[in-house]
Scaffold this motif. Structure first.
Motif, PDB file in Angstrom:
ATOM      1  N   GLU A 135      -7.128   3.798   2.120  1.00  0.00           N
ATOM      2  CA  GLU A 135      -6.630   2.587   1.722  1.00  0.00           C
ATOM      3  C   GLU A 135      -5.594   2.891   2.727  1.00  0.00           C
ATOM      4  OE1 GLU A 135      -3.339   2.569  -2.884  1.00  0.00           O
ATOM      5  OE2 GLU A 135      -4.780   4.402  -2.100  1.00  0.00           O
ATOM      6  N   ASN A 174      -6.867  -2.056  -4.906  1.00  0.00           N
ATOM      7  CA  ASN A 174      -6.079  -1.303  -4.018  1.00  0.00           C
ATOM      8  C   ASN A 174      -5.999  -2.610  -3.181  1.00  0.00           C
ATOM      9  OD1 ASN A 174      -5.386   1.077  -4.696  1.00  0.00           O
ATOM     10  ND2 ASN A 174      -7.552   1.292  -3.118  1.00  0.00           N
ATOM     11  N   LYS A 219     -16.014   3.571  -3.611  1.00  0.00           N
ATOM     12  CA  LYS A 219     -14.449   4.403  -2.722  1.00  0.00           C
ATOM     13  C   LYS A 219     -15.040   1.894  -2.342  1.00  0.00           C
ATOM     14  CE  LYS A 219     -13.016   7.649  -0.937  1.00  0.00           C
ATOM     15  NZ  LYS A 219     -13.465   8.810   0.714  1.00  0.00           N
ATOM     16  N   PHE A 256     -12.792   1.097  -6.130  1.00  0.00           N
ATOM     17  CA  PHE A 256     -11.162   1.228  -5.364  1.00  0.00           C
ATOM     18  C   PHE A 256     -10.340   0.028  -4.631  1.00  0.00           C
ATOM     19  CE2 PHE A 256     -12.253   5.713  -6.057  1.00  0.00           C
ATOM     20  CZ  PHE A 256     -12.689   5.234  -7.989  1.00  0.00           C
TER      21      PHE A 256
END
Length: 227
Positions: free
Chosen positions: A57, A110, A102, A106
């Motif tokens: 991130e 993000n 991820k 995600f």
């Protein structure tokens, strides 16, 4: 022709690579995001490259800084990056499952969050999903992590379309069938898909630029083979 500012993930090869070149050759400004940057993209005057890991991130802060200091706006965001794991469910570790999510889920959330302040009325966010993520479609053993992650981003896109409809930003999903890419060949050696990466890039190119006029919060099934 109005120059568009376009972010594409997963541009090191396959569909993302072809898309970056196609948009840039058409005169648009491209931010190509991948872990490894191919030489063919580095020298193009309309392409800026960021070598980052979408699963981290903190790395996405580089995207925010680039937009803020260089473009100030984003017209099209194409979530193309993805990872595929072919493995029996009972052999998939918790970490492997998480690693798939991820990147495939995600990172989509993000990166979209980073771009939201720069998306304006008429902007289009396109997420590349899979027929494996469509409820009721044919499923293939060994793709529990991959296909479920592709289903997750479909629902995410539908929700974001509702949440940002007043802002005039469209969110759509393209659920692709088999495309002849390096990722497919690595997972299914010897399988020959009916569509090349270049051919699929041609379709996504046009959809990214015009699809938001006709669709918002929709999932389009782009497959000639998967029922």
């Amino acid at each position: 022709m109005e120059t568009k500012h376009i972010i594409i993930t997963g541009t090191s090869r396959g569909i993302g690579f072809e898309l970056a070149l196609q948009f840039a050759n058409a005169g648009h400004k491209v931010l190509a995001i991948s872990r490894k940057t191919p030489q063919a993209l580095l020298g193009h005057s309309n392409i800026s490259c960021l070598s980052i890991d979408l699963s981290i991130e903190e790395d996405l802060e580089k995207v925010t800084q680039f937009i803020e200091h260089t473009w100030k706006k984003v017209d099209v965001l194409i979530h193309n990056a993805g990872v595929l794991l072919l493995k029996p469910f009972d052999q998939i570790s918790a970490k492997e499952f998480e690693d798939i999510y991820k990147v495939n889920v995600f990172a989509v959330a993000n990166l979209t969050r980073c771009c939201i302040p720069y998306l304006q009325k008429g902007s289009h966010v396109v997420t590349v999903s899979s027929m494996g993520g469509i409820q009721g479609s044919m499923k293939f053993a060994g793709l529990a992590a991959y296909s479920s992650s592709k289903g997750a981003v479909i629902t995410l896109s539908e929700l974001l379309a509702e949440e940002y409809k007043e802002k005039g930003v469209a969110f759509n999903v393209l659920a692709l069938g088999a495309v002849q890419t390096e990722m497919l060949q690595e997972a299914f050696p010897g399988y020959q898909a009916p569509i090349s990466a270049k051919e699929m890039a041609d379709y996504i190119f046009n959809f990214a630029l015009t699809g938001n006029k006709y669709y918002n919060g929709k999932v389009l099934q782009v497959s000639s083979t998967t029922p």
